[in-house]
Enzyme design. Structure first.
Site, PDB file in Angstrom:
ATOM      1  CD  GLU A 254      -2.495   1.259   2.722  1.00 16.88           C
ATOM      2  OE1 GLU A 254      -3.505   1.988   2.818  1.00 16.88           O
ATOM      3  OE2 GLU A 254      -2.044   0.581   3.660  1.00 16.88           O
ATOM      4  CE  LYS A 316      -8.809   0.759   2.965  1.00 18.49           C
ATOM      5  NZ  LYS A 316      -7.813   1.184   3.971  1.00 18.49           N
ATOM      6  CB  CYS A 376      -4.891  -1.209   4.582  1.00 17.93           C
ATOM      7  SG  CYS A 376      -4.414  -0.947   6.311  1.00 17.93           S
TER       8      CYS A 376
END
Length: 505
Positions: A254, A316, A376
């Protein structure tokens, strides 16, 4: 018993609860913790006492289980220790209101009718509620402790939520067996060997392989976003990648690249040519900015992009409060340095985004595989992962757990990724900045990992899988039905008892 002794027992039991989870996996401690919790609810005499006992348990559970948040607030967020500690405590106290509220509701609706069944039901409901309310916090679920126990066989069938239900049912049944001195109450314990039997089943099937590599850059968090670190960081990731051009897929973490995608495009053009020549796809985390001339111009996403012998971009969907967006931003930004962290104002990605595409070249034939990416915190969401995994051949997840140092957080995070692989019957590759970078098989087992806080590249061969597990196909529907039936049955029994009492008088 003195009410304060009861509260202290609940607090201590809750504080011990995370010992059942990663990295300890002392799941018998979890059973004891849940037994104390369940006994407290079985002996509650009012909705208020049910609320209080569940709240004290939750306060202990979250105070120890999320203590790693202190590291990000104090070490990297600039919040002084005297303030960071109580802020973690306030967050834990807030999270504790979720189980407290649900168990107060249980008592108000059902009192102690069918408590051995309704306590497991409401434990499931409070975990489910916490997974989505206010963007959700699907952390510290009881079922996540059982990656390697007999109950792991239930994960592809009813998910970690279902394992949580079985765990609480186990302890309430034992309590009832001791109280009634009747072994028949121990029948739910047969779910454990049943889980062992389920482990022997293959819910998905192999369809190919990819040679993979995951790069762990180990860039210090306090240097990562410095302007002078940009070029050395890109060089470091390229040099490590260049040693593995034989891989089909190379995964970077990330925000491995700390410039925006449009700024990184010249590097993509150059590195991508080399990657295409070796039939390699590079997938990296990188911030995305909308260009001028579009309605969202200047807004950001936390994203991953694939280039080289593959393609695709993913934004995301599940953002971390205060880390990637600030709730009530107009009121609280500027109050503390923690509320002004770099890249803490992302937009949420849309659902139903296309999966990433990774090519595999063999014997003159090109095979295209679909890869489901998770950034994440997203890997913690069972529903999101299973939904995206339905069409995927493999899962990848990228993270930057350097925010939390060598605390419980990164270990818990890794275990959640393993549980998602087990639930979906898919292999999973994980790349992080400082650790834990790992390869996980479709049974949720950790096959290889890199040492923590060391620069390196993990390599291996990942199996592509197809098909759907029962959990991917049905989700939480079986648990919804079971919960609804249990609550309706308890309501009917309670009403009948009240009616019988009224007639008797």
């Amino acid at each position: 018993m003195n009410p304060w002794i009861v509260r202290a027992l609940q607090l201590l039991a809750g504080a011990a609860f995370p010992m059942a989870l990663a990295p300890f996996f002392w799941w018998p401690v979890g059973l004891l913790s849940l037994a104390i919790f369940s006994l407290g609810q079985m002996t509650a005499s009012s909705g208020r006492s049910a609320f209080g006992r569940a709240w004290w348990f939750g306060l202990g559970q979250f105070s120890t289980g999320i203590s790693w948040i202190y590291v990000s607030m104090h070490d990297h967020g600039g919040t002084p220790a005297w303030l960071a500690v109580p802020m973690v405590g306030v967050f834990a106290a807030f999270l504790a209101t979720f189980p407290a509220g649900w168990f107060a509701l249980r008592y108000r609706l059902l009192a102690q009718t069918l408590s051995w069944l309704t306590i497991p039901v409401f434990w499931f409901l409070q975990e489910w509620f916490r997974s989505w309310f206010m963007t959700g916090f699907p952390w510290l679920f009881a079922g996540d402790a059982h990656l390697s126990s007999w109950l792991a066989g239930w994960a592809p069938v009813i998910g970690s939520y279902g394992i949580s239900f079985i765990l609480v049912l186990t302890v309430t049944s034992v309590i009832m067996a001791v109280r009634a001195r009747q072994p028949v109450w121990l029948l739910p314990l047969l779910l454990w060997p049943a889980g062992l039997g389920l482990q022997q089943l293959e819910w998905t099937s192999a369809k190919g392989e990819l040679k993979v590599a995951a790069v762990q850059g180990n860039i210090p968090q306090d240097e990562k976003w410095l302007r002078e670190s940009i070029s050395p960081t890109i060089t470091a990731y390229y040099q490590q990648t260049a040693q593995h051009w034989d891989a089909d897929l190379v995964l970077w973490p990330e925000t491995a690249v700390t410039i925006l995608l449009d700024q990184f495009q010249p590097y993509i053009d150059d590195i991508g040519i080399e990657a295409q020549q070796t039939n390699t796809t590079i997938v990296t985390g990188i911030p995305y900015r909308y260009p001028r001339g579009v309605p969202l111009a200047g807004e950001f996403h936390n994203s991953v992009v694939a280039f080289g012998n593959g393609e695709g971009i993913y934004h995301k969907q599940r953002l971390v409060p205060f880390g990637e967006y600030v709730p009530l931003e107009h009121w609280i930004r500027g109050l503390l340095p923690f509320f002004n962290l770099d890249m803490s104002s992302f937009l949420k990605g849309q659902p139903d985004q296309p999966l990433l595409k990774v090519g595999h070249h063999s014997d003159g034939q090109e095979q295209l595989y679909l890869i489901a990416p998770y950034i994440c915190y997203e890997i913690a969401y069972p529903d999101l992962v299973s939904e995206m995994a339905r069409q995927a051949d493999m899962l990848v997840t990228v993270s930057n757990d350097a925010w939390f140092g060598d605390s419980l957080g990164p270990k818990q995070h890794m275990a959640l990724a393993q549980m998602r692989a087990l639930e979906t019957g898919r292999w999973l590759l994980r790349a992080t900045n400082t650790g834990i970078t790992a390869l996980v098989d479709h049974k949720g087992q950790l096959l290889a990992r890199l040492p923590y806080e060391q620069r390196g590249t993990l390599t291996g061969v990942a199996q592509m899988r197809e098909g759907q597990t029962p959990y991917m196909r049905w989700g939480l529907l079986p648990l919804y039905i079971l919960s609804g039936l249990a609550i309706v049955l308890a309501l009917l029994l309670k009403r009948r008892r009240l009616t019988a009492t009224w007639v008797g008088h």
